[in-house]
Structures are given as C-alpha cells and as structure tokens.
Design a protein around this motif. Sequence first.
Motif: not given
Lengths: 207, 630
Positions: B457-463, B499-513, B523-528
């Motif tokens: 899941i990508f977002s611009q903001w750390v908050e 980790d098979p129990n770890c399914h979701i990574l929240l990531i910022s555009y800057g760090a993960g782009g 699955y990729v979600f562009l939250f904003d």
Amino acid sequence: MMTSPGQPTGHEYGYLTVLEHDPDGLLGGYLIIDGRGRPLEFHCTAPVQPSRAEQILYGPTLGPCLVGEQIGGGLVAAARLRPKVILIDKLDLSFLGPQQEIETVLLVASTDTGSAGGALEPRLRGVGDPTSLPQTAGATARHSFQVDRYRFELPPNRLGDPSTVSLLLESLSQRVDLAEPFERIHLAIREAGGIGGSDEQTSVCAA
Amino acid sequence: MEVTSRQVFAPRKPLRQASGDPPVSGWPAGSGGPVGVSRPRLTEVQIGSLGNPAFASRRFVPQWVEFISVPLEPVKISTTGCVFSEGQVLLTGCRPSRWKPGWNAAGGGQQSQLPTLEADLQEHGSGPPRGRTRVHPPGDIVKLEDRLRYLLEPPLESMLTGEGLRFPHPPFPYQLDGVAFLYPRHEAVLADEMGLGKTMQAIIAARILVHRGQVRRALLVCPKPLMANWQREFALWANELPLTVIEGHHKRRHFLWRQMGTGFTITNYETVVRDHAQLESVAGHFDLVILDEAQRIKNCAGATNQAVCSLSRTRSWALTGTPMENSVDDLVGIFEFVTPGHLRVEMKPRTLRRVVANHVLRRTKERVLKDLPPKLYRDTNVQLTPEQDVTYQMAEQEGVFRLHELKQAVTIQHVFELVIRLKQICNFDPPSGASNKLQRMIPDLEECVASGRKAIIFSQWVETLHELQRRLDDFHPLAYHGRVPHRQRARMLEQFRDDPNCHILLISYGAGGVGLNLQFANYVFLFDRWWNPAVEDQAINRAHRIGVVGPVTVTRFVTLNTIEERIQQVLEKKRALFDSIFGGDFFSSRFDSGSFGLSRSDIFSLFELPDGSGKKEASSLEVGGRKKPA
C-alpha cells in the motif's frame, strides 16, 4: 612461444565470400578469425563490374576467373595471415589462382533446415550452383562431409587430406557457428560499401 | 575498352575454307590478351581464287592482315582492410595488459593465466551458443575501421562465452540487446521500464569492457537505499570484479577516495556532493561512470547535477526508468551528464526524438516481456463520507478564500499547501478518522490475506501510513518509509518476503519508489495518487517485475468531485507527453507544445484562480524547493 605475425599458428580460419550488388557489381570480403571467432583481419574489395564484352568473352569461365582468381585471390593475397583453411560459400572461390596453396572448403548447406544455412544467400546468377555441378571426367572426386549441422565439400582441386580439413572444422565448431562469420562479412561489406541494410535486401545478394 | 586495328604480317598458315572453321587468329606480341579477333584481308586475286576449286589446295600467303584487338586486361581489384591488433597479440602469445595481479576471473586474488582454447573447452563444454545478438556501432562513430571493428565481432553470446563469463541464468534476449546497446557507447541512457533489469544489463556490459581491457576504473553512483541492492547484483552477475563501497564517516570516505585504484567503486549521490572537492583533486579519471536513477540529476542548476557532471570520465551511462518525469528540462539535465550540450530545452519534440535516438534505449514490459503476467488496473472511484465531505468543503472554501485574499502575493507554495490539505482529507477525516478509501480497501485486503498473497500500500505521507498501520492492526502490517533507520529496512523487507504471516507492507513513494524488488507481492494499492504517472509506475513496478508469479492487481483510489479527480486529469495529459517522445503515437492530437510540464495556470486552475502574477511557469510540482514527503 613467440611466433612472428603472418605465420599460421593453427588457430586461424579464413572466410571468403562475394556479394553482388545491383548496380555496383561484385564485392568481395575476406575475414580471418581465431579459434574463438574473434576477428584478426578483414579485407574487402571495391565493387567490380565485368563489362558486357568480358561477360561474353569469358563465358562460363567468368566465375572462376573474376570471382575466384581476381577477387578471391586478390583478397587472400592482401591478407597478412595465411590460415590453414578458407571457408567459402561459392564454388568459384575455390579457384584462387596463385593463392591456391591454401585449402578451401565449400559450405554447402545446413542440415537443420535442409537448405542453405542462414548465412548462405543465392548464388551468382549465371554461375552454376555447386551442388548441381557435374563431376568432370578425370577430375578428383568431390569429398563431402558434415561438421556440426553443416555439410561441406572439398572442391575438385583440393590439396590435402580431407580428414585434416574435417578435423580443423570440428575444432572451430566447438566455439563458432560455422556459417555465422559469413553474416559478419556481409554486414561489413555493406558498411564499407555504403550499402543499406535489410531494406535493400533485394538488390544485394550473394554472388 | 579500346579496340585497335593493326596491319601486321601474318604467319604463313593455310587459309581455312570451311565456314565453320575458326578464323585465323593472331595477336600482336606482348599484348597479354587471350584472344584477338582477326579478319585476314586478301588481295583481289586471292579472293577470286577462293571461288575456284582448282585453287583449293594451293597455299595462299596473305601479304598483310588487319586485326581488331579486344584487350582483356586483368581486372584491377582494389581492397580495403584492417588488422585487429589485439587479436594478433593473442595469437603471438602475449599477455593482454588487462590481466593485472589480483584481478582474475577465478577469484582468490591469484594471478590468472591467459586461458587456452583447450582449457576453455574443458571448462565450458563444446558447442557454440546459438544466439546472434550483434553489436552495432553507434551513429557517432564515423571512422570505417572503428565501425568495422564492431560489425566483425562475433555475436554477443559468443563473445560472452569466449571471455569465459558465466551467469547464474541466461539473460533474456532483450537484455542482451541492452548489453549490445551499452557496450560500444561512450554516452548512453538506458531507459527501460522499471523491472526489466537495467542493473544487470549495465553490470554485464561493464564486465565485458573490463575483460576487454577498455575499463579499469569505474564509478557507480546510486541512491543510498540502493547501494546494498547493487552490491548484491554485482555478486550475482560479476562476482570477480573488485568492488569498493564508499560511504559512512567522512574520514573513512576520504581515506577510501585516496586509496581508490582499479575496479568498481559504489557510492551515493549525497556522498558525491559532499566529497565533490576531494573527488576533483584525488579521485582522478574514471573510464566509466554509471548513474542509477539518473533522474536525480534532472535539475541542471542543482548541486547533484553539477557534482556528477564535473567527474572526469570517458564513458557516461545513465540508468533511469523515468527519463522525463515532468518536462523536457529533466531530460536535458540527464543529458548534461551523458553528453553535455547535446540537448536544449527549446527543442521541439520531433527534434528531441531524433537527437536522442542514438543515445537512448527504452523498452516497456508489454513489448519485451510478453510472458510476464499482466498488470490489472482497477481504478476505484470513491465518494467522501459525510464527515469527510463537511471537512473538505469547509477547508476548500477557507483555502480558496485565503488564496484570493493574497491576490498578487499568492505563490505556488500557497496553492500546494491547500492541495495537500485537501488530499489528506480525502484519505482520512481529521476530526473523526472517517475514510471511505479505507472502508473500500479492507475487503480486498481480507481477500488477499485469505488467499495467502501479499499486498503493498503506497501513500505520500508518513502520517497516513501510521494511521493505516493503526487501523489495519489486525493484519499486522509493516511500515517502510523515510523515517525508518536504514539498518532496519533490509530486515523489514526480508520479513515481508519470508514471513507467511506478514501480508501487508505500507510504503511511501519516496522510500519505496526506487530500486526495491518486491515481486512477491501480487496486490498494489495506491492509497493516494502521486503528481505524475512516472513515479506511480515506478512504485507499481516494485511488484510487477521479472520474477513475479501471477498477475499484479493495481488498485488506484480517486475521490470523485475533489482535487484528486482534477489532478488525475492533469496526469493523463502528462502521460500523453511522455508517450509522444519515448513511444506511442508521436503525432498524438493530444500533444501540443504548450502542455509541457504543469504550468502555473494549470495549478491555479485547480481552484479556478486567476493567474496574473506574471511569474515564470512552474515546470514541476516540486517548485519552490518543496521536497517530496517521506
């Protein structure tokens, strides 16, 4: 062990071919490679266009004389290195005149496709297809053998033992696709002659 | 061809009388010609005598004959040739200079012997490679001998085998084309879409140059988060090349710069800028400088651009999946490193396309990886919740009112602040935390987890990422962003992968782009949404890249009747611009010279503000020194 340039070390192979480009004429190319296929020397000719009179007067001897002796012999003479064998894709190139002391071997066809290999292009118009040339009475029989996926023939005027040539080609085939260097010569001839690429394929064909 | 007619005395020979007999032949001595056509000329008496059978047995001796000679001089064959001295040297048994102590293909720091053919055959087995990838000379090489040198090289596959270069797995054909593109070039931009293997193509091409002795000192500059990734790639594709990593404390860096010898050096952009002076005085000349994520130097006036452009180098390669993020200025900035002065901002797109053609290679996944599973886009339009709508309307009205009040004093910065505030409301309502996007996303995440898949899941903001992490606590997501210490990031990625129990990574555009390999996520979600499609593509291609198993589903959220929808329309215009230069229909009717970048009027028009300040057009949404968040 140091050897002086020009003397064969047993790891040089020559590739000799002629292209026909309309309207410039015949362009010859000669590439010498090492056992890994790396280029050592390359020579090519300016376009050679036989006149109408020459075509008539030479008649069936035009191919061996012009293609073989003049173009092929001239290219081989221009080279510093003297390989032990020269691969050709046209029978006329086996008549090298004064350069005849180098063994030539004709690449006839690829057994993969049942027809001429990828690098082999149509022959010079007017000169017989080597596979259809009849054996003349009294001539030494042509020796045919296969190396890798290609069929070769030693011309009637061959010099030495066919098995020696076969072994040389076997050694080269370990690292080099035996028909591939002809492609390089074609590319280089086109580059040197300022001839276009695939768009002009219809006007540039093997001699 | 000269035809001559001569009168000579013919030899004493009987005349042939039968019409089918060949004519009497003769030629002037020393002519060299094989054939002369002669017509014997007879006296009248002789002619008359020919008709009388009584004279058939008599010998006629013509007094003279006339010849028409057709000299056939030997064809003059002029030849052109070249001798490849390096090949000759190998023949005579000399050792090429590239084989330095400690630099050998086998590793172990021991000096290698020049491999013999027999040793090669034993090591590599028999049979030549079947591939025929040709190295073609670049257009800027004009000398015939130099051009022939490339054309007469064996195919790349044979070259690699001949140099004894082994790979963990065979490169794709398009990757060999990329290597063949880079290898002969002193100036090159490899602009493949993310995930196609620019890194390995550059490494293989550099490796060949090293083995050929054409490169001895090379520098690779990349973003800091990617240094570890490059080290891994070198270990995989060129483990015999000596590698030095320069980062860390300034004393250590300075020491390493002074000690730098042959081999590859990896550093990051920040280090190059900080140690600029030392690089100039100590580092010396590089045979090859490679910039990864070269869009980092898109600003010609920036310190990064000036620092890398001042490096003394022979070859300049730039790797970037986004050669033009916002405007032509970006491309000009990159080319100031690759080939200074080659591009100008005022060039028209048609001219640009022609000028860059010899230096830029770009392929897209759709073209070259037909076997790669597809990207499935799901544009999900959502409405604001009632709470969000109230907050949004109030914020927009207040914000626009303030902008109008500023009149001529309004700047891009003011507009950005309002845009960002409104976008954040589209994510979460600040007072209540209501979020229609989140509500919409949760069922998809539940399905993803239930099927054992992983999602990013990508977002611009750390908050926003923190809020998501709190609200999605049941899924135990990991948060990867700029505030995470570097030493924890690698561990986090490993956990997400293993980790098979770890399914979701929240990531910022800057760090993960950039540069991360997350092809195990489907699955990729562009939250904003980000400001331009290039960065979004980069983010998506963290997952959709070589090695991905199965299609990648990309969900892009857009909140209707808000600033997000208006920005999306601008993004579509930018995509058309990119395609007009690097692909697609060059004469797209949607393109016109006035749509370069996001002009000031475009930004102001988001709120229907008049643009009367007369300031220069904004070439990117990052003007005013505003950095990308997180």
